[in-house]
Motif scaffolding. Structure first.
Motif, PDB file in Angstrom:
ATOM      1  N   SER A  57       0.819  -1.224   0.000  1.00  0.00           N
ATOM      2  CA  SER A  57       0.000   0.000   0.000  1.00  0.00           C
ATOM      3  C   SER A  57       0.846   1.264   0.000  1.00  0.00           C
ATOM      4  N   GLY A  58       1.995   1.198  -0.671  1.00  0.00           N
ATOM      5  CA  GLY A  58       2.829   2.387  -0.800  1.00  0.00           C
ATOM      6  C   GLY A  58       2.158   3.431  -1.677  1.00  0.00           C
ATOM      7  N   LYS A  59       2.358   4.699  -1.354  1.00  0.00           N
ATOM      8  CA  LYS A  59       1.755   5.773  -2.130  1.00  0.00           C
ATOM      9  C   LYS A  59       2.386   5.852  -3.517  1.00  0.00           C
ATOM     10  N   THR A  60       1.597   6.305  -4.482  1.00  0.00           N
ATOM     11  CA  THR A  60       2.097   6.503  -5.842  1.00  0.00           C
ATOM     12  C   THR A  60       1.610   7.867  -6.343  1.00  0.00           C
ATOM     13  N   GLU A  61       2.238   8.312  -7.419  1.00  0.00           N
ATOM     14  CA  GLU A  61       1.818   9.562  -8.049  1.00  0.00           C
ATOM     15  C   GLU A  61       2.135   9.491  -9.541  1.00  0.00           C
ATOM     16  N   SER A  62       1.579  10.406 -10.297  1.00  0.00           N
ATOM     17  CA  SER A  62       1.875  10.486 -11.728  1.00  0.00           C
ATOM     18  C   SER A  62       2.688  11.727 -12.066  1.00  0.00           C
ATOM     19  N   THR A  63       2.892  12.592 -11.086  1.00  0.00           N
ATOM     20  CA  THR A  63       3.656  13.818 -11.299  1.00  0.00           C
ATOM     21  C   THR A  63       5.121  13.496 -11.592  1.00  0.00           C
ATOM     22  N   VAL A  64       5.654  14.125 -12.628  1.00  0.00           N
ATOM     23  CA  VAL A  64       7.068  13.951 -12.962  1.00  0.00           C
ATOM     24  C   VAL A  64       7.870  15.019 -12.229  1.00  0.00           C
ATOM     25  N   PRO A  65       8.719  14.614 -11.290  1.00  0.00           N
ATOM     26  CA  PRO A  65       9.449  15.612 -10.487  1.00  0.00           C
ATOM     27  C   PRO A  65      10.556  16.291 -11.282  1.00  0.00           C
ATOM     28  N   ILE A  66      10.872  17.508 -10.892  1.00  0.00           N
ATOM     29  CA  ILE A  66      11.986  18.246 -11.478  1.00  0.00           C
ATOM     30  C   ILE A  66      12.928  18.637 -10.336  1.00  0.00           C
ATOM     31  N   TYR A  67      14.193  18.274 -10.472  1.00  0.00           N
ATOM     32  CA  TYR A  67      15.173  18.564  -9.428  1.00  0.00           C
ATOM     33  C   TYR A  67      16.231  19.537  -9.952  1.00  0.00           C
ATOM     34  N   PRO A  68      16.790  20.343  -9.075  1.00  0.00           N
ATOM     35  CA  PRO A  68      17.909  21.198  -9.495  1.00  0.00           C
ATOM     36  C   PRO A  68      19.077  20.327  -9.963  1.00  0.00           C
ATOM     37  N   SER A  69      19.711  20.740 -11.029  1.00  0.00           N
ATOM     38  CA  SER A  69      20.844  19.972 -11.548  1.00  0.00           C
ATOM     39  C   SER A  69      21.973  19.939 -10.530  1.00  0.00           C
ATOM     40  N   SER A  70      22.694  18.845 -10.528  1.00  0.00           N
ATOM     41  CA  SER A  70      23.817  18.685  -9.615  1.00  0.00           C
ATOM     42  C   SER A  70      25.109  18.564 -10.417  1.00  0.00           C
ATOM     43  N   SER A  71      26.177  18.316  -9.717  1.00  0.00           N
ATOM     44  CA  SER A  71      27.469  18.049 -10.354  1.00  0.00           C
ATOM     45  C   SER A  71      27.956  16.685  -9.889  1.00  0.00           C
ATOM     46  N   TYR A  72      28.303  15.838 -10.843  1.00  0.00           N
ATOM     47  CA  TYR A  72      28.750  14.486 -10.491  1.00  0.00           C
ATOM     48  C   TYR A  72      30.159  14.252 -11.019  1.00  0.00           C
ATOM     49  N   HIS A  73      31.012  13.684 -10.151  1.00  0.00           N
ATOM     50  CA  HIS A  73      32.409  13.418 -10.531  1.00  0.00           C
ATOM     51  C   HIS A  73      32.634  11.910 -10.489  1.00  0.00           C
ATOM     52  N   PRO A  74      32.665  11.266 -11.646  1.00  0.00           N
ATOM     53  CA  PRO A  74      32.783   9.807 -11.685  1.00  0.00           C
ATOM     54  C   PRO A  74      34.190   9.327 -11.343  1.00  0.00           C
ATOM     55  N   ASN A  75      34.234   8.116 -10.828  1.00  0.00           N
ATOM     56  CA  ASN A  75      35.504   7.426 -10.593  1.00  0.00           C
ATOM     57  C   ASN A  75      35.322   6.022 -11.162  1.00  0.00           C
ATOM     58  N   PHE A  76      35.548   5.890 -12.452  1.00  0.00           N
ATOM     59  CA  PHE A  76      35.183   4.673 -13.167  1.00  0.00           C
ATOM     60  C   PHE A  76      35.883   3.442 -12.599  1.00  0.00           C
ATOM     61  N   ASN A  77      35.077   2.411 -12.380  1.00  0.00           N
ATOM     62  CA  ASN A  77      35.560   1.167 -11.781  1.00  0.00           C
ATOM     63  C   ASN A  77      35.681   0.089 -12.865  1.00  0.00           C
ATOM     64  N   GLU A  78      36.814   0.076 -13.549  1.00  0.00           N
ATOM     65  CA  GLU A  78      37.010  -0.889 -14.635  1.00  0.00           C
ATOM     66  C   GLU A  78      37.168  -2.317 -14.102  1.00  0.00           C
ATOM     67  N   ASP A  79      37.357  -2.455 -12.784  1.00  0.00           N
ATOM     68  CA  ASP A  79      37.535  -3.789 -12.201  1.00  0.00           C
ATOM     69  C   ASP A  79      36.274  -4.639 -12.277  1.00  0.00           C
ATOM     70  N   ILE A  80      35.112  -4.030 -12.551  1.00  0.00           N
ATOM     71  CA  ILE A  80      33.883  -4.826 -12.634  1.00  0.00           C
ATOM     72  C   ILE A  80      33.467  -5.085 -14.084  1.00  0.00           C
ATOM     73  N   VAL A  81      34.379  -4.793 -15.011  1.00  0.00           N
ATOM     74  CA  VAL A  81      34.109  -5.007 -16.436  1.00  0.00           C
ATOM     75  C   VAL A  81      35.046  -6.088 -16.966  1.00  0.00           C
ATOM     76  N   ALA A  82      34.463  -7.095 -17.596  1.00  0.00           N
ATOM     77  CA  ALA A  82      35.266  -8.134 -18.261  1.00  0.00           C
ATOM     78  C   ALA A  82      35.441  -7.755 -19.729  1.00  0.00           C
ATOM     79  N   SER A  83      36.654  -7.813 -20.208  1.00  0.00           N
ATOM     80  CA  SER A  83      36.916  -7.481 -21.610  1.00  0.00           C
ATOM     81  C   SER A  83      36.637  -8.679 -22.513  1.00  0.00           C
ATOM     82  N   LEU A  84      36.537  -8.404 -23.794  1.00  0.00           N
ATOM     83  CA  LEU A  84      36.359  -9.480 -24.764  1.00  0.00           C
ATOM     84  C   LEU A  84      37.556 -10.432 -24.714  1.00  0.00           C
ATOM     85  N   ASP A  85      38.751  -9.883 -24.520  1.00  0.00           N
ATOM     86  CA  ASP A  85      39.942 -10.734 -24.436  1.00  0.00           C
ATOM     87  C   ASP A  85      39.888 -11.653 -23.215  1.00  0.00           C
ATOM     88  N   ASP A  86      39.337 -11.159 -22.098  1.00  0.00           N
ATOM     89  CA  ASP A  86      39.158 -12.011 -20.913  1.00  0.00           C
ATOM     90  C   ASP A  86      38.311 -13.227 -21.259  1.00  0.00           C
TER      91      ASP A  86
END
Length: 274
Positions: free
Chosen positions: A127-156
């Motif tokens: 019985s969780g509440k629901t809505e149809s309104t599409v929220p709008i949020y202020p834009s943020s800034s994101y700084h990625p730190n890519f984790n290549e350790d969780i990606v298997a290459s084709l050569d692997d």
């Protein structure tokens, strides 16, 4: 990695929590967005499997290759997500579409990201509440730190197919597809040589991920110190197995993003059948 409905009810209005709706239907790509527009968890933003969580399919790379990361990060920032945001992702109840989104956030180095166990179906059942309104949020800034350790290459993966069996390769598709008895999508039935079959659906029961002890039992023949690679048809339904392995305490798990659809795009690649 998982939170339940009660946790989300208690924390959904926390300032640093962002909810992502990633419902999708492979048979009807517009269906997820339609469902979101009709009804979603309050405050949730929508991430589309093919438009946001995947790039354009080409000759190689599989049906759902990694998205253009600049585009993905722009989507993340437009959702008001920064590096400190706690993210909760849900799909209908399958766990695979939400799992793909969860995995992508781990790939960009985000730690506080969780799946809603049971998905939208569990939310409605509680019985969780629901809505149809599409929220709008202020834009943020994101700084990625890519984790290549969780990606298997084709050569692997080629190394395993060519006889190096030090790294277990898990095919997450159905037993019928693994055996080559049926293939509804890819051009050649079968599996990558050297793979073992552990269908992702065995780790999700009635829309809920099974517990760590049961996941441990599923993967009991594998060694926790070994690197492990998971794949499926296109890098989506392998993610519940990725999550199940992490829940069971396996530290070094990689996703072959292109998966079987990438493997069979190369004419010289062999496949096996049972």
């Amino acid at each position: 990695m998982l939170v339940n409905v009660n946790w989300l009810k208690d924390h959904m209005h926390d300032e640093n929590v962002r909810i992502i709706d990633s419902r999708f239907s492979l048979g009807n790509p517009d269906r997820g967005r339609e469902k979101y527009n009709q009804s979603h968890i309050p405050g949730a933003v929508f991430f589309d499997l093919e438009k946001d969580l995947s790039g354009l399919a080409k000759k190689h790379g599989g049906r759902h290759p990694l998205p253009n990361m600049k585009n993905f990060l722009r989507k993340v920032e437009d959702a008001g997500i920064d590096n400190q945001t706690t993210i909760v992702i849900y799909d209908e109840e399958e766990g695979a579409f939400a799992g793909r989104c969860w995995w992508l956030f781990h790939y960009i180095g985000h730690e506080n990201v969780y799946l809603l166990n049971g998905g939208f179906a569990a939310w409605k059942k509680a019985s969780g509440k629901t809505e149809s309104t599409v929220p709008i949020y202020p834009s943020s800034s994101y700084h990625p730190n890519f984790n290549e350790d969780i990606v298997a290459s084709l050569d692997d993966v080629r190394s395993i197919a060519n006889g190096n069996r030090d790294t277990p390769l898990i095919d997450s598709r159905s037993r019928e597809r693994f055996a080559g008895r049926e293939e509804p999508i890819d051009r050649i039935p079968g599996h990558i040589p050297g793979a073992i079959n552990l269908p992702w659906t065995d780790g999700v029961k009635n829309g809920y991920f099974i517990g760590p002890d049961e996941q441990n039992e599923r993967f009991s023949e594998l060694k926790k110190e070994d690197p492990i690679i998971v794949y499926c048809g296109s890098g989506v339904t392998a993610t519940p197995n990725f999550i199940g392995l992490k829940e069971a305490g396996f530290a070094n798990v990689k996703l072959y993003v292109g998966s079987y659809s990438d493997w069979v795009s190369y004419e010289n690649h062999k496949v096996e059948k049972e």
